[in-house]
Design a protein around this motif. Structure first.
Motif, PDB file in Angstrom:
ATOM      1  N   VAL A   7      11.112  15.682 -25.045  1.00 20.05           N
ATOM      2  CA  VAL A   7      10.423  16.963 -25.197  1.00 20.05           C
ATOM      3  C   VAL A   7      11.081  17.686 -26.365  1.00 20.05           C
ATOM      4  CG1 VAL A   7       9.864  19.175 -24.131  1.00 20.05           C
ATOM      5  CG2 VAL A   7       9.851  17.076 -22.750  1.00 20.05           C
ATOM      6  N   VAL A   8      10.285  18.045 -27.366  1.00 18.93           N
ATOM      7  CA  VAL A   8      10.848  18.638 -28.582  1.00 18.93           C
ATOM      8  C   VAL A   8      10.117  19.939 -28.873  1.00 18.93           C
ATOM      9  CG1 VAL A   8       9.327  17.269 -30.069  1.00 18.93           C
ATOM     10  CG2 VAL A   8      11.415  18.251 -31.016  1.00 18.93           C
ATOM     11  N   GLU A  30      15.080  17.306 -25.693  1.00 19.57           N
ATOM     12  CA  GLU A  30      15.680  16.897 -24.427  1.00 19.57           C
ATOM     13  C   GLU A  30      15.028  15.613 -23.923  1.00 19.57           C
ATOM     14  OE1 GLU A  30      17.053  20.495 -21.838  1.00 19.57           O
ATOM     15  OE2 GLU A  30      15.039  20.952 -22.581  1.00 19.57           O
ATOM     16  N   ASP A  31      15.841  14.773 -23.295  1.00 21.89           N
ATOM     17  CA  ASP A  31      15.343  13.526 -22.734  1.00 21.89           C
ATOM     18  C   ASP A  31      16.403  12.983 -21.782  1.00 21.89           C
ATOM     19  OD1 ASP A  31      13.211  11.293 -23.026  1.00 21.89           O
ATOM     20  OD2 ASP A  31      15.113  10.218 -23.192  1.00 21.89           O
ATOM     21  N   THR A  91       6.773  14.744 -31.401  1.00 12.36           N
ATOM     22  CA  THR A  91       6.765  15.590 -32.584  1.00 12.36           C
ATOM     23  C   THR A  91       6.365  17.007 -32.218  1.00 12.36           C
ATOM     24  OG1 THR A  91       4.455  15.159 -33.137  1.00 12.36           O
ATOM     25  CG2 THR A  91       6.083  13.621 -33.999  1.00 12.36           C
ATOM     26  N   ALA A  92       6.783  17.945 -33.046  1.00  9.51           N
ATOM     27  CA  ALA A  92       6.367  19.345 -32.929  1.00  9.51           C
ATOM     28  C   ALA A  92       6.232  19.884 -34.345  1.00  9.51           C
ATOM     29  CB  ALA A  92       7.382  20.166 -32.131  1.00  9.51           C
ATOM     30  N   GLU A 384       5.209   1.648 -29.505  1.00 13.71           N
ATOM     31  CA  GLU A 384       4.648   2.281 -28.321  1.00 13.71           C
ATOM     32  C   GLU A 384       4.531   3.768 -28.617  1.00 13.71           C
ATOM     33  OE1 GLU A 384       6.378   1.399 -24.507  1.00 13.71           O
ATOM     34  OE2 GLU A 384       7.098  -0.545 -25.213  1.00 13.71           O
ATOM     35  N   VAL A 385       3.299   4.248 -28.688  1.00 16.35           N
ATOM     36  CA  VAL A 385       3.045   5.628 -29.091  1.00 16.35           C
ATOM     37  C   VAL A 385       2.452   6.382 -27.903  1.00 16.35           C
ATOM     38  CG1 VAL A 385       1.854   7.126 -30.714  1.00 16.35           C
ATOM     39  CG2 VAL A 385       2.603   4.845 -31.440  1.00 16.35           C
ATOM     40  N   PRO A 386       3.187   7.326 -27.307  1.00 13.84           N
ATOM     41  CA  PRO A 386       2.639   8.083 -26.179  1.00 13.84           C
ATOM     42  C   PRO A 386       1.477   8.972 -26.617  1.00 13.84           C
ATOM     43  CG  PRO A 386       4.968   8.597 -26.558  1.00 13.84           C
ATOM     44  CD  PRO A 386       4.545   7.721 -27.656  1.00 13.84           C
ATOM     45  N   LEU A 387       0.443   9.029 -25.783  1.00 15.32           N
ATOM     46  CA  LEU A 387      -0.698   9.888 -26.056  1.00 15.32           C
ATOM     47  C   LEU A 387      -0.658  11.173 -25.241  1.00 15.32           C
ATOM     48  CD1 LEU A 387      -3.567   7.226 -26.218  1.00 15.32           C
ATOM     49  CD2 LEU A 387      -2.160   8.129 -28.070  1.00 15.32           C
ATOM     50  N   ASP A 388       0.295  11.264 -24.304  1.00 13.33           N
ATOM     51  CA  ASP A 388       0.376  12.451 -23.461  1.00 13.33           C
ATOM     52  C   ASP A 388       1.678  13.213 -23.689  1.00 13.33           C
ATOM     53  OD1 ASP A 388       2.028  10.543 -22.437  1.00 13.33           O
ATOM     54  OD2 ASP A 388       1.513  10.895 -20.337  1.00 13.33           O
ATOM     55  N   GLY A 389       2.271  13.018 -24.875  1.00 19.30           N
ATOM     56  CA  GLY A 389       3.518  13.717 -25.189  1.00 19.30           C
ATOM     57  C   GLY A 389       3.224  14.937 -26.029  1.00 19.30           C
ATOM     58  N   HIS A 390       3.887  15.020 -27.176  1.00 16.99           N
ATOM     59  CA  HIS A 390       3.706  16.145 -28.099  1.00 16.99           C
ATOM     60  C   HIS A 390       3.346  15.570 -29.458  1.00 16.99           C
ATOM     61  CE1 HIS A 390       5.537  18.929 -25.224  1.00 16.99           C
ATOM     62  NE2 HIS A 390       6.399  17.959 -24.977  1.00 16.99           N
TER      63      HIS A 390
END
Length: 541
Positions: A7-8, A30-31, A91-92, A384-390
């Protein structure tokens, strides 16, 4: 195994803040179990210019310093990117406005005509204006009177010398940048001689801005304008072609000839020359064609120029092939799997960038999301690219853009685009099994992995009454990666319901081996990994 990205979020500076000079950046990432790396990607107009590494003392707050002096005064996007131990990224984005005070005045110089030159008829006026930010306008004065104000893109104007009497005329140019800084005036004196008109010189090829190799041909034409003329040779040749680099330094010059002979006096001609620039970097170069003629006892300079883009064969864009996903792939899971191969003739690649743009590749929308920026990949790769992150990618149609960026020239890029459909639901599954020739596995032994593609899992909970047995699943289009210690060693591609691969192990194969497979059934992407085999070094005598 940690399957969630970090989480960024941005801590400083504030969104929309005007920044200048050196700017302190802080992000919070954070992770569990921890963040291994954080950096900031600097973008202008959606293109990444450079990255700034961040450091942390507690593994949560990451600090970096951005020097804005090299950036244009405009909106700039800062992408904070955090990566955990499993190399999952989030990313943010933050928008700031660079606003450095512009105290530097521009520079202007005359290219054509030059001081002391004789001119007649219609003459093209060419100046070059440079500034640390941007030039807003160039003012041209003829005989002390403002004649024309040029604005971007500063197309060279034509001056009709018949508007003034024959004799000396002063031409002056002043450049003004967007901050109002004025250049020192550039002045030349030309001699108007309209008792005769010199021939017209034109560059036929290459075209303005055309991409050429280090070896290319120049063709130009000389057309008589009614008045007899004779050539005045310079260094033994009537007409020269010259290439200059961005500093204005001469790179090479060659004579322009007609079938190996000099262009004739008082005659139309088409002349040619061949360049071989040798070992020069890929860049924009200025091509100049120049010669001198005599008309009614007056000397005239013939001059034409244009920019050409030299593409060096040893610095071509990276080669990029994407095996998965494909055009029209449906993404039903919360993770996008990308399998590809990237190489370059230099043996290095700066980065691979992954973006999703709302809409289709033919008709993209305004929403443009940076999902991944992987530094220095090479050869076969898996992301592996998350689609439900940021950012959180909502269901819908997107253009997936994968960009390979050259290591030596960041403007050289290979872009691959695919229309994909994010439609969360059931993804197809696969079973991976492994058998070995002995236990424990040592050099000289072998292992065989078998992947069975099972199609889509049944609904949960199962309907009542139980449905009829499902038909045999469709064959899967697969990319199978055999890995050692997480690094890809071999790859296999094909279409089947069942696939097996074997590997005999040698002394250099000590480590942990497994299989990762990315596949599609009924256009829906699935992925599986497993079948770990530990190859151990032999012990004992």
């Amino acid at each position: 195994m940690d399957t969630e990205p970090p989480v960024v979020e941005w801590v400083a500076p504030s969104p929309g803040l005007a920044v200048s000079g050196r700017v302190n950046l802080r992000i919070k990432a954070e992770d569990t179990p921890g963040v291994r790396r954080a950096f900031v990607l600097v973008e202008v107009n959606g293109s990444a210019l450079f990255a700034v590494d961040a450091t942390s003392t507690d593994g949560i707050y990451w600090d970096a310093t951005l020097d804005t002096s090299s950036l244009p005064n405009r909106e700039v996007t800062l992408q904070a990117i955090a990566e955990n131990e499993n190399r999952l990224q989030s990313t943010a984005a933050l928008e700031v406005k660079v606003n450095n005070p512009d105290l530097e005045k521009p520079i202007v110089e005359w290219l054509d005509p030059v001081d002391g030159q004789n001119v007649a008829g219609r003459v093209t006026l060419r100046v070059r204006a440079l500034d640390n930010q941007s030039v807003g306008e160039v003012r041209i004065y003829v005989g002390g009177t403002l004649w024309r104000t040029l604005t971007p893109p500063f197309d060279p104007p034509e001056w009709d010398t018949l508007e003034v009497a024959d004799g000396p005329v002063v031409l002056k140019a002043i450049a003004i940048d967007d901050a109002g800084n004025r250049s020192d005036p550039a002045e030349i004196q030309v001699n108007v001689r309209n008792q005769g008109v010199p021939p017209a010189l034109s560059i036929l090829n290459p075209a303005e801005g055309e991409a050429v190799g280090v070896q290319f041909q120049v063709r130009a034409s000389v057309t008589k304008q009614g008045t007899p003329f004779s050539w005045i040779p310079q260094n033994g040749n009537n007409l020269w072609a010259r290439v200059y680099d961005y500093r204005g330094s001469l790179v090479q010059e060659v004579p322009l000839l007609v079938n190996g002979a000099q262009p004739a006096n008082n005659a139309d001609s088409v002349v040619e020359a061949s360049f071989d620039l040798g070992n020069v970097p890929a860049d924009l170069y200025r091509l100049v064609v120049e010669g001198f003629v005599e008309v009614n006892g007056t000397t005239f300079r013939l001059y034409q120029e244009r920019l050409v883009s030299v593409e060096v064969s040893s610095n071509l864009p990276p080669a990029l092939v994407i095996y998965a996903p494909r055009q029209g792939t449906v993404l039903a899971a919360n993770t996008l799997h990308i399998v590809g191969d990237v190489t370059d003739d230099s043996g290095r690649v700066h980065a691979v960038e992954v973006r999703m743009i709302a809409g289709t590749c033919a008709a993209p929308g305004q929403e443009n999301y940076l999902l991944r920026y992987e530094a220095a990949p090479y050869g076969l790769f898996h992301m592996e690219v998350p689609l439900d992150g940021h950012p959180d990618i909502r269901d819908g149609f997107y253009c997936l853009r994968v960009v390979a960026i050259d290591a030596d020239n960041l403007t050289l890029r290979n872009i691959q685009e695919f229309d994909v459909d994010v439609r969360r639901g059931k993804a197809p599954v696969a079973n991976i099994s492994v058998s070995t020739s002995s236990v424990p596995v040592k050099p000289g032994d072998s292992a065989t992995w078998t992947v069975k593609f099972l199609g889509f899992p049944p609904p949960d909970p199962a309907p009542d009454p139980a449905p009829e047995p499902a038909p045999e699943p469709a064959p899967a289009d697969y990319v199978l990666l055999l890995r050692k210690d997480g690094q890809i060693v071999e790859s296999y591609r094909g279409q089947d319901r069942l696939v097996s691969v074997s590997r005999p192990f040698s002394e250099g194969d000590v480590g942990v081996w497994d299989v990762l497979v990315v596949f599609e059934q009924d256009r829906v992407q699935g992925a599986a990994q497993g079948g770990s085999v530990a190859v151990v070094a032999p012990t004992g005598p």
